[in-house]
Structure formats: structure tokens, C-alpha cells
Design an enzyme around this catalytic site. Structure first.
Site, PDB file in Angstrom:
ATOM      1  N   CYS A   2       0.727  -1.177   0.043  1.00 32.39           N
ATOM      2  CA  CYS A   2       0.036   0.083   0.020  1.00 32.39           C
ATOM      3  C   CYS A   2       0.796   1.142  -0.231  1.00 32.39           C
ATOM      4  O   CYS A   2       1.926   1.238   0.742  1.00 32.39           O
ATOM      5  CB  CYS A   2      -0.905   0.034   1.188  1.00 32.39           C
ATOM      6  SG  CYS A   2      -1.890  -1.324   1.527  1.00 32.39           S
ATOM      7  N   ARG A  27       3.002  -0.098  -5.398  1.00 30.07           N
ATOM      8  CA  ARG A  27       2.960  -0.725  -3.984  1.00 30.07           C
ATOM      9  C   ARG A  27       1.709  -1.574  -3.921  1.00 30.07           C
ATOM     10  O   ARG A  27       1.330  -1.967  -2.807  1.00 30.07           O
ATOM     11  CB  ARG A  27       2.756   0.297  -3.096  1.00 30.07           C
ATOM     12  CG  ARG A  27       4.415   1.213  -2.923  1.00 30.07           C
ATOM     13  CD  ARG A  27       4.177   2.325  -1.843  1.00 30.07           C
ATOM     14  NE  ARG A  27       4.531   1.832  -0.665  1.00 30.07           N
ATOM     15  CZ  ARG A  27       5.619   1.645  -0.043  1.00 30.07           C
ATOM     16  NH1 ARG A  27       6.617   2.075  -0.614  1.00 30.07           N
ATOM     17  NH2 ARG A  27       5.587   1.192   1.248  1.00 30.07           N
ATOM     18  N   TRP A  74      -3.036  -2.866  -1.417  1.00 24.43           N
ATOM     19  CA  TRP A  74      -2.463  -4.049  -1.570  1.00 24.43           C
ATOM     20  C   TRP A  74      -3.366  -4.876  -0.653  1.00 24.43           C
ATOM     21  O   TRP A  74      -2.763  -4.953   0.589  1.00 24.43           O
ATOM     22  CB  TRP A  74      -1.003  -4.454  -1.768  1.00 24.43           C
ATOM     23  CG  TRP A  74      -0.723  -5.937  -2.151  1.00 24.43           C
ATOM     24  CD1 TRP A  74      -0.940  -6.434  -3.535  1.00 24.43           C
ATOM     25  CD2 TRP A  74      -0.391  -6.948  -1.225  1.00 24.43           C
ATOM     26  NE1 TRP A  74      -0.440  -7.760  -3.492  1.00 24.43           N
ATOM     27  CE2 TRP A  74      -0.305  -8.191  -2.161  1.00 24.43           C
ATOM     28  CE3 TRP A  74      -0.272  -7.163   0.049  1.00 24.43           C
ATOM     29  CZ2 TRP A  74       0.283  -9.416  -1.737  1.00 24.43           C
ATOM     30  CZ3 TRP A  74       0.090  -8.251   0.427  1.00 24.43           C
ATOM     31  CH2 TRP A  74       0.382  -9.301  -0.286  1.00 24.43           C
ATOM     32  N   ASN A  98      -0.553   1.259   5.994  1.00 23.62           N
ATOM     33  CA  ASN A  98      -0.032   0.443   5.153  1.00 23.62           C
ATOM     34  C   ASN A  98       0.623  -0.506   6.203  1.00 23.62           C
ATOM     35  O   ASN A  98       1.247  -0.152   7.097  1.00 23.62           O
ATOM     36  CB  ASN A  98       1.201   1.154   4.521  1.00 23.62           C
ATOM     37  CG  ASN A  98       2.356   0.347   4.109  1.00 23.62           C
ATOM     38  OD1 ASN A  98       2.245  -0.907   3.690  1.00 23.62           O
ATOM     39  ND2 ASN A  98       3.614   0.965   3.571  1.00 23.62           N
ATOM     40  N   GLY A  99       0.510  -1.989   5.880  1.00 22.66           N
ATOM     41  CA  GLY A  99       0.964  -2.761   7.014  1.00 22.66           C
ATOM     42  C   GLY A  99      -0.106  -3.666   7.494  1.00 22.66           C
ATOM     43  O   GLY A  99      -1.148  -3.841   6.902  1.00 22.66           O
ATOM     44  N   GLU A 479      14.014 -18.586 -12.363  1.00 22.63           N
ATOM     45  CA  GLU A 479      13.588 -17.133 -12.908  1.00 22.63           C
ATOM     46  C   GLU A 479      13.044 -17.060 -13.827  1.00 22.63           C
ATOM     47  O   GLU A 479      11.755 -16.316 -14.040  1.00 22.63           O
ATOM     48  CB  GLU A 479      15.044 -16.258 -12.857  1.00 22.63           C
ATOM     49  CG  GLU A 479      14.758 -14.724 -13.586  1.00 22.63           C
ATOM     50  CD  GLU A 479      13.683 -13.849 -12.702  1.00 22.63           C
ATOM     51  OE1 GLU A 479      13.541 -14.291 -11.673  1.00 22.63           O
ATOM     52  OE2 GLU A 479      13.579 -12.934 -13.157  1.00 22.63           O
ATOM     53  N   LYS A 483       8.826 -15.636 -13.566  1.00 22.24           N
ATOM     54  CA  LYS A 483       8.605 -14.628 -14.865  1.00 22.24           C
ATOM     55  C   LYS A 483       7.265 -15.297 -15.272  1.00 22.24           C
ATOM     56  O   LYS A 483       6.234 -14.315 -15.344  1.00 22.24           O
ATOM     57  CB  LYS A 483       9.314 -14.237 -15.724  1.00 22.24           C
ATOM     58  CG  LYS A 483      10.803 -13.530 -15.252  1.00 22.24           C
ATOM     59  CD  LYS A 483      10.404 -12.089 -15.377  1.00 22.24           C
ATOM     60  CE  LYS A 483      10.226 -11.678 -13.880  1.00 22.24           C
ATOM     61  NZ  LYS A 483      11.167 -11.568 -12.798  1.00 22.24           N
ATOM     62  N   GLU A 486       4.048 -15.415 -12.735  1.00 26.75           N
ATOM     63  CA  GLU A 486       3.581 -14.082 -12.426  1.00 26.75           C
ATOM     64  C   GLU A 486       2.909 -13.280 -13.478  1.00 26.75           C
ATOM     65  O   GLU A 486       1.845 -12.502 -13.218  1.00 26.75           O
ATOM     66  CB  GLU A 486       4.532 -13.176 -11.598  1.00 26.75           C
ATOM     67  CG  GLU A 486       5.838 -12.752 -12.534  1.00 26.75           C
ATOM     68  CD  GLU A 486       6.545 -11.842 -11.540  1.00 26.75           C
ATOM     69  OE1 GLU A 486       6.305 -11.494 -10.645  1.00 26.75           O
ATOM     70  OE2 GLU A 486       7.999 -11.788 -12.121  1.00 26.75           O
ATOM     71  N   HIS A 502      14.717 -37.623 -10.192  1.00 34.08           N
ATOM     72  CA  HIS A 502      14.389 -38.037  -9.035  1.00 34.08           C
ATOM     73  C   HIS A 502      12.952 -37.713  -8.678  1.00 34.08           C
ATOM     74  O   HIS A 502      12.452 -37.466  -7.353  1.00 34.08           O
ATOM     75  CB  HIS A 502      15.121 -37.092  -7.956  1.00 34.08           C
ATOM     76  CG  HIS A 502      16.546 -37.585  -8.276  1.00 34.08           C
ATOM     77  ND1 HIS A 502      17.046 -38.725  -7.909  1.00 34.08           N
ATOM     78  CD2 HIS A 502      17.740 -37.035  -8.590  1.00 34.08           C
ATOM     79  CE1 HIS A 502      18.450 -38.649  -8.155  1.00 34.08           C
ATOM     80  NE2 HIS A 502      18.735 -37.604  -8.627  1.00 34.08           N
ATOM     81  N   LYS A 602       4.556  -4.108  -6.741  1.00 33.42           N
ATOM     82  CA  LYS A 602       5.998  -3.994  -7.105  1.00 33.42           C
ATOM     83  C   LYS A 602       6.750  -4.032  -5.678  1.00 33.42           C
ATOM     84  O   LYS A 602       7.812  -4.499  -5.957  1.00 33.42           O
ATOM     85  CB  LYS A 602       6.131  -2.707  -7.714  1.00 33.42           C
ATOM     86  CG  LYS A 602       7.625  -2.399  -8.204  1.00 33.42           C
ATOM     87  CD  LYS A 602       7.808  -3.260  -9.282  1.00 33.42           C
ATOM     88  CE  LYS A 602       9.581  -3.109  -9.811  1.00 33.42           C
ATOM     89  NZ  LYS A 602       9.988  -4.405 -10.630  1.00 33.42           N
TER      90      LYS A 602
HETATM   91  C1  F6R Z   1       9.333 -10.944  -9.565  1.00 33.12           C
HETATM   92  C2  F6R Z   1       9.694  -9.654  -8.916  1.00 33.12           C
HETATM   93  C3  F6R Z   1       9.681 -10.439  -7.134  1.00 33.12           C
HETATM   94  C4  F6R Z   1      10.583  -9.368  -6.393  1.00 33.12           C
HETATM   95  C5  F6R Z   1      10.605  -9.565  -5.039  1.00 33.12           C
HETATM   96  C6  F6R Z   1      11.541  -8.885  -4.058  1.00 33.12           C
HETATM   97  O1  F6R Z   1       9.309 -10.517 -10.847  1.00 33.12           O
HETATM   98  O2  F6R Z   1       9.572  -8.718  -8.941  1.00 33.12           O
HETATM   99  O3  F6R Z   1       9.645 -11.678  -7.104  1.00 33.12           O
HETATM  100  O4  F6R Z   1      11.919  -9.841  -6.941  1.00 33.12           O
HETATM  101  O5  F6R Z   1       9.490  -9.261  -4.485  1.00 33.12           O
HETATM  102  O6  F6R Z   1      11.632  -7.567  -4.369  1.00 33.12           O
HETATM  103  P1  F6R Z   1      12.752  -6.494  -4.221  1.00 33.12           P
HETATM  104  O7  F6R Z   1      13.756  -7.038  -5.016  1.00 33.12           O
HETATM  105  O8  F6R Z   1      12.265  -5.192  -4.309  1.00 33.12           O
HETATM  106  O9  F6R Z   1      13.383  -7.014  -2.719  1.00 33.12           O
END
Ligand code: F6R
Length: 607
Positions: A2, A27, A74, A98-99, A479, A483, A486, A502, A602
Site C-alpha cells: 500500500c 505498492r 494491496w 500500510n502494513g 527465474e 516470470k 507471475e 528424482h 512491486k
Molecule cells: C518478480 C519480482 C519479485 C521481487 C521480490 C523482491 O518479478 O519482482 O519476486 O523480486 O518481491 O523484491 P525486491 O527486489 O524489491 O526486494
């Protein structure tokens, strides 16, 4: 998570609050709302979903008032509905939060027993009622907040607005960031410096437990014991310019394409190319004394850390532990003196990583932080700050921050190796040369964009997708799967290629695309053997390799993606590109919201 903005202004604030929210949408974007005060009452607009919905509400029914608070959510407690959207109002008090208030249940029960009625399912509304009860009992806003804050457990940043005190906003923080901004005849509150950048550059970061009474001509700050305190006012340096997509359809695609430039920019401050040396920017720190490294991060940043583990162990022969932050913090890790705890984060605000950082510090570790936001909490709390220069990353899926993290970590690995006496001058010069080749190799990889877009229809209908890799390409498989999950909502898993036999190999049938990441190099043959095991069971393989590798093993694959031939050290930086582009094009083919995928944010500022 948030985002919060508050303005005690001299003129109408709704539009400026909305602009602040736009800058905080990273956020969370489950719902949003604004509340202003004036003429003896609150006025509020709220909307479910993205900020565009709130904009429609505001356009249809504009908000007056020159003091107000705003929120982008969020969801934690309660679905993302209008009723659960902030600001919440309880009698004379409105609030944005927020929290998470961890003890909200007993507080709520107490308030209900007291005859109070709740209109939302949120934990936040209890705080509004607690403060309202104090104010209704005759307390001033300041007294009411001072009484209530010690009763709250958990992490929070809160902004309060008071119906009968239309010249005051009070902000409080504990475990979630909050800044105050100093203007000309008006003052501000915001989750970060970026939100306030168009309003002011003069800001102060509140410290844990601080709360601030913000009026037009003064900001009075108090610490957790309610004693008045001064916090340094600093120039934020945050850019007031809105980042635009330019000619790109999505921020994610723009950011993928920025990688050659931002990786070069990042490497510039870690390489002394003329001397053929690696160097940490502006830091005198004796790495030779470090006897163990503990790497902690979340999500994509964690996968960058996994790649770094291979590098630190291979080059510097220093033992490395690695863990996701949410596990590390609570498993009582053994941290011995002489250890370096390395935290990796794009945002520098991820609550799990920040909590882990503080834990490591309390256990006597030297704290190093690889971070993309120099004003963030982690950057400010680091003993050793290793910045990435990716520039603002707007797409929720991390792309350019990841490759910049890898660039910094590769340089750090080489620094370590030198400090430990494990790198000759010639070897160091060699590493510098390979790292310098990375931006151009990433540009080459980007040329596969159209070819990868053409593969998207092969992957988009799948229900499950597997990614395989070995060594430093194993985290790249993880990774790639993250990607895809998500942004396209397709279930995907990354596996160490040798681990397939395995168990996971039971998943293979002709409906499951298997993406194999196998650059030529020391592990190529072994990875290809694992790939053949998959093929023998009808698996439909997309092989990502260089020309050499594809010539050797491409036959019988459903498709291949050709990468430039590169040194193994920089392969993870280059092979990040095809996994990003594949996820991107599959998501576009499926018509999902690429830049703001469902349920995500984000910056994850709740534990
Ligand atoms: C995936 C992604 C998340 C962040 C994770 C950590 O594409 O963006 O998995 O990598 O939330 O975020 P930071 O790097 O900001 O601590």
C-alpha cells in the site's frame, strides 16, 4: 504494502493526492481512495481496482478540500472491495494504513463490545476506531494518537485526518516506511521520496516508532516514547518526472530493452577498465577478513543471489549460505563473527528482507546491500551499499534490476577473489574483459525478440511449463518459471536439470513444454543428457543455447532460441533476456495485464 500520501495544503489537494498515488501504484493496485476535510466534514471517494477507476469517480464527483490523505491498496485483510478500500472513517477520524495490525482481532472484539460498528473487514479500521474513541472522549488528535500507538502490534505506516481539526494530518511509522516533506506554506507525508518528488525535494525519513504532526507551517516529530525529536532534513534527489513507456507497449518490454544500457551503466562504477581491475565504488572495505557470506533476498532478487553463490564459491572459495528472507528471519540462523550478510533488493523496502537485515545486524554481521533505490530503507541501513543503476523499474515483474544485480554480484565475486588472494592480475583482467562484453551480448540476445514472440503460441495454451538448468543456469530456470507464473498465470516450475529424474520427470507428457537453458560450457553435456531423458518421454523441448549448442543438441526439439556465444561468467546476464521475453510474449498472447499482474505489487512491504 500500500502507498500513502497526505497533504496539508493551501489550495485544493485532490488532484495532487491522486498524482502522488500514481507514483505509488507500484505498492499495490487492488483499490484506491482519497479523503479530504473542509467545511466541517470529510469527503471521500474510493474505487475498487486500478487508479483509473478512482479517477473516474473523481471526475464524476470532484473532491474539494485543501487537506487530505490518499491510499493505494494491496489487500491483506479483506477482499479488494470498495468497503475495504481506504481511507476508513470512524466518526471524527479518517485513516489510511500500510502494513498489518497483528493484534487487530482482540482490539476489534474490544471495540465491538464497546458498541462500535465496523464497516469493513480490514485490520486498519480498528485503528480508526481506537483513535476516534479517544477523540470523542475529549482527547486532542495528538493525545489520541499518542495513546493508541503503543497498543498496536505489527508493522504499519498510518496517516490520520481529523474532521474537527482540518489543518492537521498525523503520520506514524513502525516497520513500514514513511517520510515527511517540507513545502512552502504547506507540508506533506508520503510512503517514499518518489511520491513527494513533484511536491518537494526537502524530506525527512521518520525512524521506527516515530510519529509526526503535520500542519501547514510546521512538522513536529515525536519518537516512540512521545519525546519531541529532530530528524535530518535531506534533499531527496528523487526525480519529479513521470516515467513514460515511450514507444513500447508495456513498461516490462521497455525495461527488458533497456538492459544493455543499464548493465553498462552499473558496471561502469564497478570496473576500472583501463587498469583491468574490479573495484567497489567509493568504499574501503576489507573483504579478505570475511570468512562466510550469508545471502538473503526474495523472489527474483533471491535468484540473483543464487547465481552469486556459485560465483563467490567458485572464484573466492568463500562459503556461502543463502535463504529467502521470510525463512531466514525466523529459523534462528547461526551467524558467526566475521560474517558478511548480503541483502539483495530492487526496491530496498521489501519487509521480509528488511527484517532479515536488522536481524543479521543484531547478530553482529557486517551488512552489505545490493539495491536499486539509494533512498530506500535498506540502502540507508547498509554498512556497505552496492548500488545497481537500473533506473526506476515500473513493471511489476523485475527484469533490468535483476541483470544489474547480477552485474554487481559478478564484480563483487571478483573483488572477493582478489581480496582472498585467489585471482591473479591476468585472471582479473580477463574477468573485467568478459564483464565488459556483457552489454553487447545482451543486445545480441534482444535481437531474438521476434523469434521468441513467434514461439509464444506454443507455450500460451499450456497448463504447466517446466524450466531446466544446471549450475548458475539453475537459478535462471527458477527465474524463467517465476516470470512466466507471475505475468501469464501459467503454472511453471524451475528445476535443477539433474534433479528431474528424482521425481519431476513423472510430469512429462506431450502437453508440457520444457524450456532447457543450456549455454555451451562445462555443464552443457550433462544438461543435454537430462534433456534427452525428457525427450525420450515425449517432452516438447525449447532449447535455449548458442549456435554451437544448438548444432549439437537442437535436433528433435520443438523449437530453439539462439543466444550469442558467451563466457560462462556472463551467461546468466545474457540468458535472462530470452526467459524474460518468452514470459512477456506468452502473457501478451494470453491478454493478461503484463505490467500490473493480478494479486501482486512491486514493493512488498508486509512480512
Ligand atoms: C518478480 C519480482 C519479485 C521481487 C521480490 C523482491 O518479478 O519482482 O519476486 O523480486 O518481491 O523484491 P525486491 O527486489 O524489491 O526486494
Amino acid at each position: 504494502m500500500c502507498g500513502i500520501v497526505g497533504i496539508v495544503g493551501r489550495e485544493a489537494v485532490a488532484q495532487r493526492l491522486f498524482d502522488g498515488l500514481k507514483r505509488l501504484e507500484y505498492r499495490g493496485y487492488d483499490s484506491a481512495g482519497i479523503c479530504t476535510v473542509g467545511g466541517g466534514d470529510f469527503e471521500r471517494r474510493r474505487a475498487e481496482g486500478k487508479l483509473d477507476n478512482l479517477k473516474r469517480e473523481l471526475d464524476a464527483d470532484p473532491l474539494a478540500g485543501d487537506v487530505g490523505i490518499a491510499h493505494t491498496r494491496w489487500a491483506t485483510h479483506g477482499a479488494p472491495t470498495v468497503d475495504n478500500a481506504h481511507p476508513h472513517i470512524a466518526g471524527p477520524v479518517a485513516l489510511v494504513h500500510n502494513g498489518i495490525i497483528e493484534n487487530f482481532k482482540p482490539l476489534r472484539d474490544e471495540l465491538i463490545a464497546d458498541g462500535r460498528t465496523f464497516l469493513s473487514e480490514t485490520d486498519s479500521e480498528v485503528v480508526a476506531h481506537l483513535v476516534a474513541r479517544e477523540v470523542e472522549g475529549g482527547a486532542s488528535p495528538q493525545q489520541a494518537v499518542a495513546t493508541v500507538l503503543p497498543r498496536l502490534h505489527g508493522a504499519f505506516a498510518i496517516a490520520f485526518l481529523f474532521k474537527d481539526h482540518p489543518d492537521t494530518v498525523i503520520g506514524a511509522r513502525m516497520g513500514a516506511p514513511l517520510t515527511v516533506g517540507y513545502g512552502d506554506g504547506e507540508n506533506y507525508l508520503g510512503s517514499d521520496a518518489l511520491a513527494l518528488a513533484p511536491l518537494t525535494q526537502r524530506i525527512a525519513y521518520l525512524e521506527e516508532g516515530d510519529w509526526a504532526v503535520v500542519t501547514r507551517d510546521r512538522i513536529a516529530i515525536f519518537d516512540r516514547s512521545n519525546a519531541p525529536v529532530e530528524r535530518d532534513i535531506v534533499e531527496s534527489g528523487a526525480s519529479a518526472q513521470r516515467i513514460e513507456k515511450g514507444n513500447y507497449r508495456h513498461f516490462m518490454l521497455k525495461e527488458i530493452n533497456e538492459q544493455p544500457v543499464v548493465v553498462a551503466q552499473t558496471l561502469q562504477s564497478y570496473l576500472r577498465t583501463l587498469e583491468g581491475r574490479v573495484a567497489l565504488p567509493d568504499i574501503e572495505f576489507d573483504l579478505s577478513a570475511v570468512n562466510r557470506v550469508t545471502i538473503v533476498a526474495c523472489g527474483t532478487s533471491f535468484y540473483a543471489g543464487m547465481v552469486a553463490k556459485y560465483w563467490f564459491e567458485q572464484f573466492a572459495r568463500v562459503p556461502v549460505d543463502i535463504d529467502v528472507a521470510s525463512e531466514f528471519r525466523y529459523r534462528q540462523p547461526v551467524l558467526e563473527p566475521g560474517g558478511l550478510a548480503l541483502f539483495i533488493s530492487q526496491s530496498g523496502e521489501t519487509a521480509d528482507t528488511l527484517a532479515a537485515l536488522r536481524h543479521a545486524r543484531s547478530e553482529g554481521q557486517v551488512v552489505a546491500v545490493v539495491c536499486n533505490v539509494p533512498t530506500s530503507s535498506m540502502a540507508r541501513e547498509a554498512d556497505l551499499l552496492l548500488p545497481t543503476h537500473a533506473g526506476p523499474e515500473i513493471g511489476v515483474a523485475s527484469t533490468k534490476a535483476f541483470t544489474c544485480q547480477l552485474a554487481v554480484l559478478a564484480a563483487l565475486a571478483a573483488n572477493f577473489a582478489r581480496a582472498k588472494g585467489r585471482l591473479s592480475e591476468a585472471e582479473e583482467r580477463d574477468i573485467v574483459e568478459h564483464l565488459r562484453e556483457a552489454p553487447e551480448a545482451i543486445s545480441e540476445a534482444l535481437k531474438q525478440d521476434e523469434a521468441i514472440a513467434a514461439l509464444a503460441p506454443l507455450v500460451a495454451p499450456a497448463r504447466d511449463v517446466l524450466y531446466l538448468g544446471r549450475g548458475p543456469d539453475y537459478p535462471m530456470a527458477l527465474e524463467g518459471a517465476l516470470k512466466l507464473k507471475e505475468i501469464s498465470y501459467i503454472h511453471a516450475e524451475g528445476y535443477a536439470a539433474g534433479e528431474m529424474k528424482h521425481g519431476p520427470i513423472a510430469l512429462i507428457d506431450d502437453l508440457v513444454p520444457v524450456i532447457v537453458i543450456a549455454p555451451s560450457g562445462p555443464l552443457f553435456e550433462k544438461t543435454v543428457s537430462n534433456m534427452q531423458e525428457v525427450r525420450a518421454r515425449g517432452g516438447r523441448i525449447i532449447l535455449v543455447s548458442d549456435e554451437h549448442g544448438i548444432a549439437e543438441a537442437g535436433e528433435g526439439c520443438m523449437a530453439t532460441i539462439v543466444m550469442p556465444e558467451v563466457h560462462p561468467l556472463i551467461a546468466p546476464l545474457v540468458y535472462a533476456v530470452p526467459v524474460q521475453l518468452l514470459a512477456y510474449h506468452v502473457a501478451v498472447a494470453k491478454g493478461t495485464d503484463v505490467d500490473q499482474p493480478r494479486n501482486l505489487a512491486k514493493s512488498v512491504t508486509v512480512e
